[in-house]
Design a protein around this motif. Structure first.
Motif, short mmCIF file in Angstrom:
data_model
loop_
_atom_site.label_atom_id
_atom_site.label_comp_id
_atom_site.label_asym_id
_atom_site.label_seq_id
_atom_site.Cartn_x
_atom_site.Cartn_y
_atom_site.Cartn_z
N GLY A 81 0.78 -1.33 0.04
CA GLY A 81 -0.10 -0.05 0.14
C GLY A 81 0.90 1.34 0.04
N ALA A 82 1.95 1.32 0.74
CA ALA A 82 2.77 2.44 0.82
C ALA A 82 3.41 2.46 -0.46
N ALA A 83 3.81 1.76 -1.18
CA ALA A 83 4.50 1.87 -2.36
C ALA A 83 3.38 2.19 -3.46
N ASN A 90 4.91 -3.52 -4.79
CA ASN A 90 6.16 -4.19 -4.40
C ASN A 90 6.35 -3.92 -3.06
N PRO A 91 6.46 -4.90 -2.01
CA PRO A 91 6.64 -4.94 -0.60
C PRO A 91 8.12 -4.19 -0.39
N LEU A 92 9.01 -4.47 -1.18
CA LEU A 92 10.67 -4.10 -1.08
C LEU A 92 10.44 -2.59 -1.15
N LEU A 95 8.82 -0.99 1.81
CA LEU A 95 10.04 -0.86 3.06
C LEU A 95 10.84 0.21 2.69
N ILE A 96 11.44 0.32 1.65
CA ILE A 96 12.53 1.41 1.53
C ILE A 96 11.72 2.78 1.59
N ILE A 97 10.71 2.87 1.23
CA ILE A 97 9.63 4.11 1.25
C ILE A 97 9.66 4.38 2.75
N PHE A 98 9.34 3.36 3.49
CA PHE A 98 9.11 3.58 4.96
C PHE A 98 10.44 4.19 5.51
N GLY A 258 13.64 12.04 -1.02
CA GLY A 258 13.43 11.91 -2.30
C GLY A 258 14.28 11.11 -3.20
N GLY A 259 15.48 10.92 -2.75
CA GLY A 259 16.64 9.93 -3.69
C GLY A 259 16.18 8.68 -3.14
N ILE A 260 16.14 8.21 -1.88
CA ILE A 260 15.58 6.91 -1.50
C ILE A 260 14.19 6.53 -2.36
#
Lengths: 477, 477, 477
Positions: A81-83, A90-92, A95-98, A258-260
């Motif tokens: 959901g976050a992505a 994509n759950p990965l 995770l990076i977004i979090f 933003g880079g992440i």
């Protein structure tokens, strides 16, 4: 860049090449070459298979998850959901977004997590389609609601009461999503982030700046000429505004965040990533063209809507061709224009623009009908990610070509048959005419020999012959 | 509380029980008991029949009215129209509501009456569906237009010129209703009070506060923190705000008027009445939660939208189950939130919130799609009042159950036939094998007696037998 | 005033009358009369044919244009686009309108031309329907966008940078048109000037009054009572406001320009012209009724929306009957009301009302459903211009009448057959009864002669007779 997505198609191809190797064992030199090719193909296939484990929509992981415990599953859905805010399933990436959010602000990240979680739970309670929930399609509005309510709250960080309206609004997300989907599905359109826009604006305008419980930051319309001197422009900050613009999709102004986010996009789909960067650049340029205050441009306010619009049009809901790429750029500029307009209107009510400009411009560009087949809108049920969409488009195109060729072949065969029929018909006609002349000749013979009435037998014979020729004719017809 | 509505269904049941009484006359003790039950049932039925004369949608009265003169008919339609604001199709309720309005303000009541009358007449001129006109569905927007134009006029009471725009706007109601119905019918949605909202806002914003002919009351956006001290709260006024909230549906702030409206609702449908009170309470609580000025809450401004939203969702357009009841409560809270938001936005244009919040929230909640069958949205053509809707829902459920059982029975029978067929097939197989062995035995006999060529007759006999067995086989197959 | 449009239908009629003349040559007196009629008809037909060359939608010219070079074709489309603002598909009207614009302001006319040109080009690039492009349906939003962006620009005339957003917005027109058409086509509605409204408002609010590159004129909401003294009214200016109102459709306040526009309308369609004047008058009266400042009325701000609304309803999208004419007048008043409302709302954002009021009111009135057949909405694909629409309506009506009569005839015939069948059936019944009595009589005879057993032959004879009668009966049935 069609990567991982094609592994399934490439595997049977490889199996065939293996077989070929066995068959061509006889010729020594050929073998060496083939083996080299095969090992290269093998390496490529291995790489593609490896990539498919964490890129795209991670189907292997999703299948594995189905057998895990419910809490883990929900975590998967929350991360997806976050992505999904960036159309990434994509759950990965999630995770990076979090991680990026935590880098920006702990409190905001917590609110975002709570929002996604409760939106997903609410969708489960309302018995929405399990597939959509598992793809995170009910979570992405929740994370935005949670995040932006925290971002625009004037009560400061760690004001725990904020979680109450946060949870309420997050739980309203699936309801508003479902209602909007009922309308948009008539035109096969997605709901985008409209539920988030509606609910955050609702909360902000319902409470407002002058509220004891949930005060919002003060936003006011511009009432004088902004002070813009082109000499003061900071090129470094201008370049930095590109990642900041991507970060602002989640309300973050930290360029590292933003880079992440850019990395998280690249993992799932490079086309999406490229269009995100392109969109942010378009937004920055539009801001300069429309004489926006430099502060707004540096802060990424001109970028985030264009980022989303460019991703949506450039390969996500249309199959990516050059025409569609140009359309995405046009949509980016239109979105930037619309963004400025909506920001000015909303500021009259103390509201930010949210992602209204993206939603409205993308919906407009998805509603276009045209007579060219270079702009192909994917059916909503077939939308996954740009690379896979492209595969779908190519396959469909190939099939259409095949069907067309098949049809042409049929038409040719039919023409052939028609020509053959004509030849046969002409042959028959010729035969018939010959027979008639034959009969007439016999008749005249008969007329001549009428006096010799004892020659009856021959006449009968002839009749029989006559009958036979007729039979032949009917057989031909 | 399914009352009157079920009388029709209960009458045939009673007739049966009467018959039973006659049949069971033989046993003395049983008779006493049955008679007691019967007299109780009789009393209940009589009561239900009596209630049906004035409760629900008064079908007996409606039928009687069809034969009366046109003016009386129009009066009936006007009264029904007055009650339809609360989704009540009942002239008695309408009459009581007019009484409440007169208690509040003569001039307002007159304007309301004029509005309803001209809206109904306009619908007749435009040749709208006679059934809808007779149900008051073209009048309820008219009464609201008339009332609220008088309420928000800054020219004071008995400013007779106001009747001109009042009549014009009332006559526009059926046009706007018809146009909106063309759109909403695509999703099987009602138009609610949208025509009223559109037309009153139109009139108010077209003239505005600074107008010589039709000045409106001054409404301005909040620009400072309201002075809220929780110690000052007046619990009595807070309780009073519940009936006031119901009164505010018609723009009335008199608690007695609100009380009269509650009675008028109870007469027609207790479920509606309960949800109205519930809605008003929800609105009051939401106001407290969102730190609204106490004056607004006392004045019922937080209640009236929730009243309508709760009635609409709680049994009117959905069949009432526990899930739907919870949905109605959620909708009430959402509507209160939305009410505050819309009031703040509209105040920027000098407009009141009207019933926009109710319309938008109820439409949103009616557009939800879910996979559970506990939330059943009635087809728009079947909507009457909560109790009758419930009867419809139960009947439909029972029929579905029946159909399901019928289907199961069929499936079982089919399985049975399949099993029987298998048994027969096996039996045939067995017979065939026996025959083959028999034939082989005979053949070997024949081979042995080949020398005795005079025994031809027996062979023929056997052939016949052979043939007969084959015939049996084909018969079986 | 059904003129040119009927020439095609009238030509065959004339051919017939010519034939009649030849046939009726025998009677001298009759000849003189017929010849006179014929010469009159001839003159009329010649006149109609001549008119058809430049009136209506100029089909002859359009056909001729198809063979010309591309640049000339585009010029034709641009001119038709300029006229399509008033629903007129006529290049001559377009040319006159451009003349009017040049009379008003060179710079505005140039911007309008650039807008139309680029909107048409953009539609060609996007591969929109060639027929619609050739009818100017993609140009009329472009001319309005170009014109009004110049009108509302605060940078003064000949600010060449303005052409950049002008071209961008004009090229967006077909995109927004296509998107809106996807939605509106579900209800068979046109998009009207909605794309223009959206795009001009977008540009104006995105830049605003306080902008360095593209400043807009300052528009502010009214905040005090306007100074209206009825003694100051200028009747001449009030009359002048009628043509000015028509001119304001293109943002022109010059009464001569308005007059030229009236001429251009009259050339193509007198019904359109009459409704334009009527609409402008209605707007002026509404302004007076709602106590608008006289300046606004003189300036034509109350007229232009009503002009368009009256044209659209009065014969363009409905077939013109008296009921529709009244509907058009109602729509005009509603549009004026709405115009005031929207102008007040938009002024809060520094925006003009554009033609939003016309679009919304006309769409509302086109969405009405009614049970009368006097209000007939033409299918969108059949809409041309009022006179031709009327011809279509009459033809359809005649055909329906014919079908109805055919049906009635059939019903009558069927009834006749039924009656005849009944007569035959009765006759058969009578015969059967007679036979039965006959048989019974014979039977009694037989009973009497039972003793005489040698009379067997007669009995057999009778049986045969019996059989024969039965045969007759079955034959009848």
């Amino acid at each position: 860049m069609p990567r991982s997505l094609c592994t399934k198609e490439s595997q049977p191809l490889m199996a065939q090449s293996d077989l070929k190797v066995e068959n061509t064992d006889k010729d020594a030199e050929a073998v060496v070459q083939t083996v080299q090719t095969t090992s290269l193909q093998r390496t490529k296939a291995c790489f593609l298979k490896g990539v498919s484990y964490f890129a795209g929509d991670m189907p292997v992981f999703a299948k594995w998850m189905e057998k895990q415990c419910f809490l883990l599953q929900i975590l998967d859905w929350v991360l997806r959901g976050a992505a999904q805010v960036m159309f990434v399933n994509n759950p990965l990436s999630g995770l990076i977004i979090f991680a990026g959010l935590i880098l920006q602000n702990y409190w905001w990240a917590l609110n975002g997590f709570v929002g996604t979680l409760f939106a997903t739970i609410s969708a489960l309670i309302l018995q929405q389609s399990r597939g959509a929930v598992a793809a995170g399609l009910y979570g992405y509005n929740g994370i935005l609601v949670g995040l932006l309510m925290a971002v625009f709250s004037n009560a400061g960080n760690w004001y725990w009461w904020l979680l109450l309206p946060n949870i309420f609004m997050s739980m309203m997300c699936p309801i508003v999503s479902s209602a909007l989907a009922s309308i948009n599905s008539r035109w096969d359109l997605p709901v985008f982030t409209l539920p988030f826009n509606i609910l955050v604006c609702l909360h902000m305008v319902a409470t407002g700046h002058y509220n004891h419980h949930f005060p919002q930051v003060l936003i006011q319309p511009r009432s004088e000429l902004p002070n813009i001197t082109w000499a003061d422009i900071d090129v470094a900050k201008l370049f930095m505004s590109v990642p900041v613009g991507i970060g602002q999709v989640y309300g973050c102004d930290n360029p590292w965040t933003g880079g992440i986010f850019i990395i998280s996009l690249f993992i799932s789909s490079p086309i999406t990533c490229a269009h995100a960067v392109l969109g942010s650049t378009i937004g920055m340029l539009s801001g300069l063209a429309l004489a926006a205050p430099f502060g707004d441009i540096y802060f990424g306010l001109w970028g985030y809507n264009c980022v989303l619009a460019c991703i949506a049009i450039g390969g996500m809901f249309y199959a990516l061709t050059w025409q569609v790429h140009l359309l995405a750029i046009t949509c980016g500029f239109f979105c930037a224009y619309l963004g400025s307009a909506i920001a000015n209107i909303m500021s009259a009510f103390g509201l930010p623009a949210c992602t209204w400009p993206f939603c409205l411009s993308a919906l407009t560009f998805l509603l276009i009908t045209t007579e060219t087949n270079k702009i192909f809108k994917l059916p909503l049920a077939k939308v996954t990610y740009p690379e896979k969409n492209l595969c779908f488009f190519w396959k469909m195109k190939k099939q259409k070509k095949k069907e067309k060729m098949e049809e042409e072949r049929k038409t040719k065969e039919e023409q052939k048959t028609v020509i053959e029929d004509e030849v046969i018909f002409k042959e028959k006609e010729r035969l018939r005419l010959e027979l008639i002349t034959l009969q007439e000749a016999q008749k005249s013979q008969m007329d001549a020999s009428e006096a010799q009435s004892e020659q009856r037998d021959t006449s009968e014979e002839q009749n029989t012959q006559n009958y036979q020729t007729e039979e032949i004719l009917t057989h031909y017809v």
